[in-house]
Write a protein that holds these residues in place. Structure first.
Motif, PDB file in Angstrom:
ATOM      1  N   THR A  53       0.859  -1.185   0.000  1.00  0.00           N
ATOM      2  CA  THR A  53       0.000   0.000   0.000  1.00  0.00           C
ATOM      3  C   THR A  53       0.888   1.226   0.000  1.00  0.00           C
ATOM      4  OG1 THR A  53      -1.810   1.084   1.157  1.00  0.00           O
ATOM      5  CG2 THR A  53      -0.127   0.059   2.515  1.00  0.00           C
ATOM      6  N   ASP A  54       0.303   2.359  -0.300  1.00  0.00           N
ATOM      7  CA  ASP A  54       1.107   3.569  -0.307  1.00  0.00           C
ATOM      8  C   ASP A  54       1.279   4.067   1.117  1.00  0.00           C
ATOM      9  OD1 ASP A  54      -1.216   5.012   0.429  1.00  0.00           O
ATOM     10  OD2 ASP A  54      -1.775   5.227  -1.670  1.00  0.00           O
ATOM     11  N   ILE A  55       2.236   4.949   1.272  1.00  0.00           N
ATOM     12  CA  ILE A  55       2.591   5.420   2.603  1.00  0.00           C
ATOM     13  C   ILE A  55       1.468   6.247   3.219  1.00  0.00           C
ATOM     14  CG2 ILE A  55       3.697   7.537   1.833  1.00  0.00           C
ATOM     15  CD1 ILE A  55       4.926   5.094   4.561  1.00  0.00           C
ATOM     16  N   HIS A  56       0.616   6.865   2.381  1.00  0.00           N
ATOM     17  CA  HIS A  56      -0.497   7.649   2.907  1.00  0.00           C
ATOM     18  C   HIS A  56      -1.463   6.743   3.672  1.00  0.00           C
ATOM     19  CE1 HIS A  56       1.131  10.249  -0.231  1.00  0.00           C
ATOM     20  NE2 HIS A  56       0.489  11.277   0.303  1.00  0.00           N
ATOM     21  N   ALA A  57      -1.852   5.618   3.071  1.00  0.00           N
ATOM     22  CA  ALA A  57      -2.790   4.697   3.733  1.00  0.00           C
ATOM     23  C   ALA A  57      -2.177   4.128   4.992  1.00  0.00           C
ATOM     24  CB  ALA A  57      -3.184   3.581   2.767  1.00  0.00           C
ATOM     25  N   ASP A 111      12.461   9.439   5.335  1.00  0.00           N
ATOM     26  CA  ASP A 111      13.113   8.544   4.365  1.00  0.00           C
ATOM     27  C   ASP A 111      12.578   8.848   2.958  1.00  0.00           C
ATOM     28  OD1 ASP A 111      14.285   6.574   2.952  1.00  0.00           O
ATOM     29  OD2 ASP A 111      13.461   4.898   4.078  1.00  0.00           O
ATOM     30  N   PRO A 112      13.437   9.283   2.022  1.00  0.00           N
ATOM     31  CA  PRO A 112      12.954   9.631   0.665  1.00  0.00           C
ATOM     32  C   PRO A 112      12.430   8.420  -0.101  1.00  0.00           C
ATOM     33  CG  PRO A 112      15.347   9.676   0.754  1.00  0.00           C
ATOM     34  CD  PRO A 112      14.887   9.506   2.157  1.00  0.00           C
ATOM     35  N   PHE A 113      12.885   7.197   0.243  1.00  0.00           N
ATOM     36  CA  PHE A 113      12.363   6.004  -0.437  1.00  0.00           C
ATOM     37  C   PHE A 113      10.898   5.775  -0.086  1.00  0.00           C
ATOM     38  CE2 PHE A 113      16.892   4.832  -0.630  1.00  0.00           C
ATOM     39  CZ  PHE A 113      16.976   4.566  -1.979  1.00  0.00           C
ATOM     40  N   LEU A 114      10.538   6.101   1.163  1.00  0.00           N
ATOM     41  CA  LEU A 114       9.160   5.905   1.595  1.00  0.00           C
ATOM     42  C   LEU A 114       8.275   7.077   1.190  1.00  0.00           C
ATOM     43  CD1 LEU A 114       9.606   4.422   5.181  1.00  0.00           C
ATOM     44  CD2 LEU A 114       8.934   3.222   3.117  1.00  0.00           C
ATOM     45  N   GLN A 115       8.780   8.292   1.346  1.00  0.00           N
ATOM     46  CA  GLN A 115       7.951   9.461   1.112  1.00  0.00           C
ATOM     47  C   GLN A 115       8.788  10.556   0.465  1.00  0.00           C
ATOM     48  OE1 GLN A 115       4.748  10.063   1.351  1.00  0.00           O
ATOM     49  NE2 GLN A 115       5.156  12.084   0.528  1.00  0.00           N
ATOM     50  N   PRO A 116       8.760  10.630  -0.857  1.00  0.00           N
ATOM     51  CA  PRO A 116       9.568  11.671  -1.523  1.00  0.00           C
ATOM     52  C   PRO A 116       8.980  13.064  -1.371  1.00  0.00           C
ATOM     53  CG  PRO A 116       8.314  10.397  -3.135  1.00  0.00           C
ATOM     54  CD  PRO A 116       8.088   9.737  -1.804  1.00  0.00           C
ATOM     55  N   GLU A 117       7.676  13.146  -1.052  1.00  0.00           N
ATOM     56  CA  GLU A 117       7.045  14.458  -0.946  1.00  0.00           C
ATOM     57  C   GLU A 117       7.445  15.143   0.362  1.00  0.00           C
ATOM     58  OE1 GLU A 117       2.800  14.236  -2.934  1.00  0.00           O
ATOM     59  OE2 GLU A 117       3.057  12.587  -1.517  1.00  0.00           O
ATOM     60  N   GLN A 118       7.452  16.467   0.350  1.00  0.00           N
ATOM     61  CA  GLN A 118       7.784  17.245   1.536  1.00  0.00           C
ATOM     62  C   GLN A 118       6.501  17.567   2.311  1.00  0.00           C
ATOM     63  OE1 GLN A 118      11.004  18.471   2.622  1.00  0.00           O
ATOM     64  NE2 GLN A 118      11.656  16.839   1.230  1.00  0.00           N
ATOM     65  N   VAL A 119       5.892  16.515   2.908  1.00  0.00           N
ATOM     66  CA  VAL A 119       4.661  16.694   3.678  1.00  0.00           C
ATOM     67  C   VAL A 119       4.742  15.836   4.929  1.00  0.00           C
ATOM     68  CG1 VAL A 119       3.249  17.183   1.639  1.00  0.00           C
ATOM     69  CG2 VAL A 119       3.463  14.838   2.466  1.00  0.00           C
ATOM     70  N   VAL A 135       7.264  -1.596  10.869  1.00  0.00           N
ATOM     71  CA  VAL A 135       6.527  -1.454   9.609  1.00  0.00           C
ATOM     72  C   VAL A 135       7.245  -0.502   8.668  1.00  0.00           C
ATOM     73  CG1 VAL A 135       4.393  -0.582   8.580  1.00  0.00           C
ATOM     74  CG2 VAL A 135       4.290  -2.086  10.563  1.00  0.00           C
ATOM     75  N   PHE A 136       7.663   0.639   9.192  1.00  0.00           N
ATOM     76  CA  PHE A 136       8.359   1.600   8.342  1.00  0.00           C
ATOM     77  C   PHE A 136       9.685   1.019   7.825  1.00  0.00           C
ATOM     78  CE2 PHE A 136       6.027   5.320  10.487  1.00  0.00           C
ATOM     79  CZ  PHE A 136       5.093   5.341   9.470  1.00  0.00           C
ATOM     80  N   ASN A 137      10.393   0.290   8.701  1.00  0.00           N
ATOM     81  CA  ASN A 137      11.641  -0.344   8.259  1.00  0.00           C
ATOM     82  C   ASN A 137      11.385  -1.385   7.182  1.00  0.00           C
ATOM     83  OD1 ASN A 137      13.266   1.144   9.969  1.00  0.00           O
ATOM     84  ND2 ASN A 137      13.174  -0.350  11.634  1.00  0.00           N
ATOM     85  N   ALA A 138      10.297  -2.183   7.387  1.00  0.00           N
ATOM     86  CA  ALA A 138       9.969  -3.209   6.391  1.00  0.00           C
ATOM     87  C   ALA A 138       9.578  -2.579   5.059  1.00  0.00           C
ATOM     88  CB  ALA A 138       8.850  -4.106   6.913  1.00  0.00           C
ATOM     89  N   GLU A 162      11.374  -3.035   1.618  1.00  0.00           N
ATOM     90  CA  GLU A 162      10.625  -3.486   0.433  1.00  0.00           C
ATOM     91  C   GLU A 162      10.863  -2.546  -0.739  1.00  0.00           C
ATOM     92  OE1 GLU A 162       5.991  -3.855  -0.988  1.00  0.00           O
ATOM     93  OE2 GLU A 162       6.468  -4.046   1.145  1.00  0.00           O
ATOM     94  N   LYS A 163      10.843  -1.238  -0.445  1.00  0.00           N
ATOM     95  CA  LYS A 163      11.087  -0.278  -1.517  1.00  0.00           C
ATOM     96  C   LYS A 163      12.502  -0.419  -2.058  1.00  0.00           C
ATOM     97  CE  LYS A 163       7.130   1.983  -1.429  1.00  0.00           C
ATOM     98  NZ  LYS A 163       6.217   1.992  -2.589  1.00  0.00           N
ATOM     99  N   MET A 164      13.448  -0.650  -1.134  1.00  0.00           N
ATOM    100  CA  MET A 164      14.832  -0.820  -1.568  1.00  0.00           C
ATOM    101  C   MET A 164      14.983  -2.085  -2.413  1.00  0.00           C
ATOM    102  SD  MET A 164      16.848   1.630  -0.548  1.00  0.00           S
ATOM    103  CE  MET A 164      18.446   0.845  -0.572  1.00  0.00           C
ATOM    104  N   LEU A 165      14.366  -3.213  -1.935  1.00  0.00           N
ATOM    105  CA  LEU A 165      14.449  -4.464  -2.696  1.00  0.00           C
ATOM    106  C   LEU A 165      13.754  -4.336  -4.044  1.00  0.00           C
ATOM    107  CD1 LEU A 165      13.815  -7.112   0.103  1.00  0.00           C
ATOM    108  CD2 LEU A 165      15.985  -6.546  -0.993  1.00  0.00           C
ATOM    109  N   GLU A 166      12.605  -3.641  -4.023  1.00  0.00           N
ATOM    110  CA  GLU A 166      11.888  -3.446  -5.288  1.00  0.00           C
ATOM    111  C   GLU A 166      12.757  -2.673  -6.269  1.00  0.00           C
ATOM    112  OE1 GLU A 166       7.839  -1.267  -6.958  1.00  0.00           O
ATOM    113  OE2 GLU A 166       8.210  -1.446  -4.799  1.00  0.00           O
TER     114      GLU A 166
END
Length: 933
Positions: free
Chosen positions: A352-356, A380-388, A484-487, A491-495
């Protein structure tokens, strides 16, 4: 004793004690059943045994009658042989016992005392019997019994044979009421039966292993009980035993047992019914609380944690119910917390996306704390690239994104977060972080909880609340959130690692193939069209070798960005490998594709500023189209690849569309591959030998073994074309070893013939050289051919040093240790630097023919060749010039002290016979006569 008395302190204990008193009757009932069984068995056994005794008594009575009859028959025989008249009493008894009485002398019938007629065969049988004293004559359903007595007197043998009367042998007066009798043999044959009994039943009853009693049903449908007794007949009558079988209706035999059961069983059932009734009444009374507890546990097992047990029994049941309700309340609370944590953990499995994810975590926070407002910071820019940041207002149940500078926020928190579980923040500080937000309030207290990935602050949780109470498992909530955030980060890194090229950030080969296949499979329009571009960077290898791999990597990154920047939307681009890129583009007309390809070549060919260096490369592009050229990913790729090689063949820095001509070239290549696989077996490959001349000593100095391929229909095929395909298909090993062994055998033949002791040069492919079995094959070839190693020279290209300098050097040293010399072939065409030639284990440099051909066109090449020869001389290396085709070439080489030459000026490559003729008459003086002229 204390233990027993203490049980009466409990009301439940006293009630159970009364219940146990009632339960005592159950063992009594079991005892009654056991007694009934024992008595039943005893009665049954007694009556069955009585039936067996009846058989025994009848058998003994029968035996006495047979014995009496035999005794009087013996007396009668004795009286007759003594000429003593039989008295009246004896005569009367004989008539009682027998129907017939016959006297035989020496097997001849002499006298019939009773009865007159006797069957001749029966008479003969009786006269010739052995030592039997009883004989049975079959008369259908019954058998006549004959008694036989023998007497010898004055050398003669007398026999008395008498037939027993049935009424004497089988008197019915000895049987009781309802009884029937059968006398039979072990085989089941019947001697006498008062009522019919099947032979199989007779045999069954007398052969039972454990008991002589059998239950069976007669022809009238009456269930009978049969028992037997065996009458021993051998001692008195010399015949097998008789079996006396007594039958009696089973209902008569077991009548007492039936009567017993009729009275006992109803009484026992009545007692059981009373016990069960009393037990049910008592147990029912005490099971109501247990039922309530069971319903509570069932509700608990069905995850209904809100169920409560209502009991007012004023005993231990009520205390147990209260304990259960307390446990249920605690479980309900724990379940809610666990559900919250599990819901958070599921984000590891659910993509799921980081927002959900942030929304669910903030909503779950209210289960473990009493927040009014809360925020999640994702640094973490891999999880959330937006500045929010993500904010949740629990009063209004609203979830919003708030723009902010995450880098500035992280820097302001970083120095506080290391080693701290949480940080207290003031409302003014929070307001300063979010100046445009209205939610920070001075009535709330704020705490920031940092979440780390290793030592890096990856995210954080800011909570504003008026109550300071928190759930005891709140730290666990923070741990799960961090996990969860680490996983998700992993996941984003592995992807990214799985799907993207690590260097350029473009898709990698596997994900490109997957994405294109998905596009091709999901096309829904019948006229769907697309194109694939295969881009190869020209001259990139020069950059890599001259400026280093780090600079080459920088160039690849920028080239990838230039390609990506100038592609249309909905395009898939990847780094396919090395300096190759692939692009999949939805439909574009051919002229637009041509413009795009030209624009890409132009952008890729612009100057690259790489630190302190500037680099200039170009690109060759091949284009294939779907579905005109191919309909699968592999086919599209192959077609684009062929088109790209066609572009390179045209001079590079251009593009080429796939065409049928390329397909024809592919077909030609395929046929050539098939040809190569049978070239050795069918003798399509010939080995020829090009002479080498020592121009300083003016003599024939050696030969170079070369391959020539003659196709059965196409004729001569270029060795360069053949070996290019052979290296790509792996067949170069077989071809190379064939040339090696052929050349060595020819060399050995010339040596043994005494016509030449020079060197034979053999070309070795880099693939051969690095083969782990190469040295083994080399030794085998030398051994099998008998050639001396010092007469062999192996020629290698400069390319063997590019991929693995150390390994190539080690392998060449191993070869030189055998006495074999090493030559660098085609020197100057590769990318080797003259500076490290001195460190290589080589003996000879061969200047490539392309340099020689330039002597007449460009004077600069004279200096280059002169430098190569001078350098080689300083390094004590011999120099061989290839492609010497005219006198000017030869003059130059002689003047500059080159050692050896090869070329058509002296001789073309020759077959073995031509080479042998040349060895016998080299005629090198003609070459040097020309130079003198």
């Amino acid at each position: 004793m204390k233990l027993e008395l203490s049980a009466f302190k409990s009301r439940i204990g006293r009630r159970l004690f009364l219940l146990f008193l009632i339960v005592i009757f159950i063992p009594l009932f079991v005892t009654g059943l056991s007694s009934f069984k024992e008595v039943s068995q005893l009665i049954s056994y007694e009556h069955k045994e009585s039936l067996r005794r009846t058989s025994q008594e009848y058998g003994l009575s029968l035996f006495r009658r047979l014995s009496d009859a035999r005794r009087y028959l013996s007396i009668a025989l004795t009286d007759l042989t003594d000429s003593t008249p039989i008295n009246d009493d004896e005569w009367a008894l004989l008539k009682v016992f027998f129907n017939q009485l016959h006297i035989y002398r020496d097997k001849q019938h002499k006298l019939s005392l009773l009865g007159s007629d006797i069957d001749a065969s029966l008479s003969q049988t009786l006269a010739t019997l052995g030592d039997e004293r009883l004989f049975l004559v079959n008369q259908g359903d019954y058998q006549d019994v004959w008694l036989v007595e023998r007497l010898e007197l004055d050398g003669s043998q007398y026999i008395a044979a008498a037939q027993l009367k049935e009424e004497f042998a089988w008197p019915e007066t000895e049987l009781g009421a309802y009884e029937s009798l059968c006398i039979a043999l072990m085989s089941g044959a019947t001697i006498h039966c008062t009522e019919p009994m099947p032979n199989e039943k007779i045999q069954q009853v007398i052969t039972q292993p454990n008991t002589p009693t059998l239950s069976w049903t007669n022809t009238h449908g009456t269930k009978m009980l049969a028992s037997y007794w065996a009458l021993f007949m051998d001692h008195q009558f010399r015949v097998p035993d008789w079996y006396i079988i007594t039958n009696k209706p089973e209902s008569i035999v077991l009548s007492q047992l039936t009567a017993f059961a009729r009275t006992y069983i109803p009484g026992a059932l009545l007692a059981l019914l009373l016990i069960v009734l009393l037990s049910v009444i008592s147990i029912r009374r005490y099971l109501k609380p247990v039922d309530a507890l069971i319903k509570g546990t069932q509700a608990l097992s069905e995850n209904d944690l809100t169920y409560r047990i209502q009991l007012n029994t004023n005993d231990e049941y009520q205390e147990l119910a209260e304990s259960f309700n307390a446990m249920a309340r605690k479980l309900e609370d724990e379940f809610k917390v666990n559900s919250t944590l599990s819901s958070i953990d599921r984000r590891i499995l659910v993509k799921t996306d980081i927002h959900a994810c942030a929304r669910e975590i903030l909503q779950s926070l209210s289960m473990l704390s009493f927040p009014n407002n809360a925020c999640i910071f994702i640094f973490d820019p891999f999880l959330q690239p937006e500045q929010v940041i993500f904010h949740y207002n629990y009063t209004h149940n609203t979830f919003t994104d708030i723009p902010t500078n995450l880098d500035q926020l992280r820097n302001s928190l970083q120095h506080h977060s290391q080693g701290e579980n949480s940080i207290s923040c003031s409302a003014d500080q929070v307001q300063a972080w979010f100046p445009q937000s209205r939610w920070p309030s001075k009535q709330e207290s704020y705490r920031f909880y940092p979440l780390f990935h290793g030592n890096q602050l990856m995210s954080g949780l800011l909570i504003g609340q008026t109550e300071k109470q928190r759930h005891a498992r709140f730290p666990e909530f923070l741990t799960h959130t961090a996990v969860v955030f680490n996983a998700l980060h992993r996941e984003k890194m592995l992807e990214r690692q799985a799907n993207y090229d690590k260097l350029t950030g473009l898709y990698n080969r596997s994900y490109f193939q997957f994405s294109v296949n998905q596009r091709l499979k999901s096309r829904d329009a019948p006229g769907y069209q697309a194109s694939m571009l295969f881009i190869d960077l020209d001259r990139f290898k020069n950059i890599n070798d001259t400026l280093g791999h780090h600079t080459g990597d920088q160039l690849l990154i920028e080239a990838g960005q230039r390609i990506l920047k100038h592609l249309p939307e909905d395009t898939i681009a990847s780094r396919f490998g090395g300096d190759e890129f692939t692009v999949f583009i939805p439909y574009l007309p051919q002229d637009a594709l041509a413009s795009l390809a030209q624009r890409l070549i132009q952008k890729i060919s612009e100057i690259y500023r790489l630190g302190d260096y500037s680099a200039n490369i170009s690109a060759s592009i091949g284009i294939s189209r779907f579905p005109q050229d191919a309909e699968s990913f592999e086919s599209l790729l192959r077609c684009a690849d062929m088109a790209m090689y066609q572009a390179k063949a045209k001079g590079k820095e251009c593009f080429e569309f796939y065409s049928q001509d390329l397909s024809i070239a592919l077909e030609h290549r395929t046929k050539l591959e098939r040809y190569l696989r049978s070239a050795i077996d069918n003798d399509y490959m010939k080995v020829v030998y090009q002479p080498k001349v020592d121009i300083q000593n003016r003599c024939l100095s050696g030969f170079e073994a070369l391959s020539r391929f003659i196709h059965p229909t196409a004729g001569f095929i270029s060795p360069e074309e053949v070996f290019t395909i052979a290296e790509e298909t792996g067949m170069v090993m077989e071809l190379g070893y064939h040339v090696m062994i052929s050349a060595m055998k020819q060399q050995a033949a010339w040596q043994h013939a005494g016509i030449w002791q020079g060197r034979m040069a053999i070309n070795i492919s880099p693939i051969q050289l690095f083969d782990i079995h190469f040295l083994e094959h080399l030794d085998q070839a030398i051994y099998s051919s008998g050639v001396k190693p010092e007469h062999i020279e192996l020629e290698i290209t400069e390319g063997v040093f590019l991929d693995n300098m150390q390994k190539a050097t080690e392998r060449l040293n191993q070869i030189r240790e055998k006495g074999i010399t090493i030559a660098i072939d085609d020197f100057g065409t590769g990318y080797s630097s003259l500076s490290y030639i001195s460190n290589l284990p080589i003996d000879n440099l061969k200047i490539d023919r392309s340099f020689i051909l330039q002597l007449e066109k460009d004077k600069r090449y004279k200096g280059v060749i002169s430098s190569i020869i001078t350098m080689a001389q300083h390094l004590n290396l011999r120099v061989t010039a290839e492609g010497i085709e005219n006198l000017e070439h030869l003059y130059f080489m002689i003047d500059h002290q080159c050692n050896d030459i090869q070329g058509y000026l002296y001789s073309k490559p020759l077959n073995a016979e031509e080479s042998e003729a040349l060895l016998r008459n080299p005629q090198t003086e003609k070459l040097f006569i020309l130079t003198a002229l």
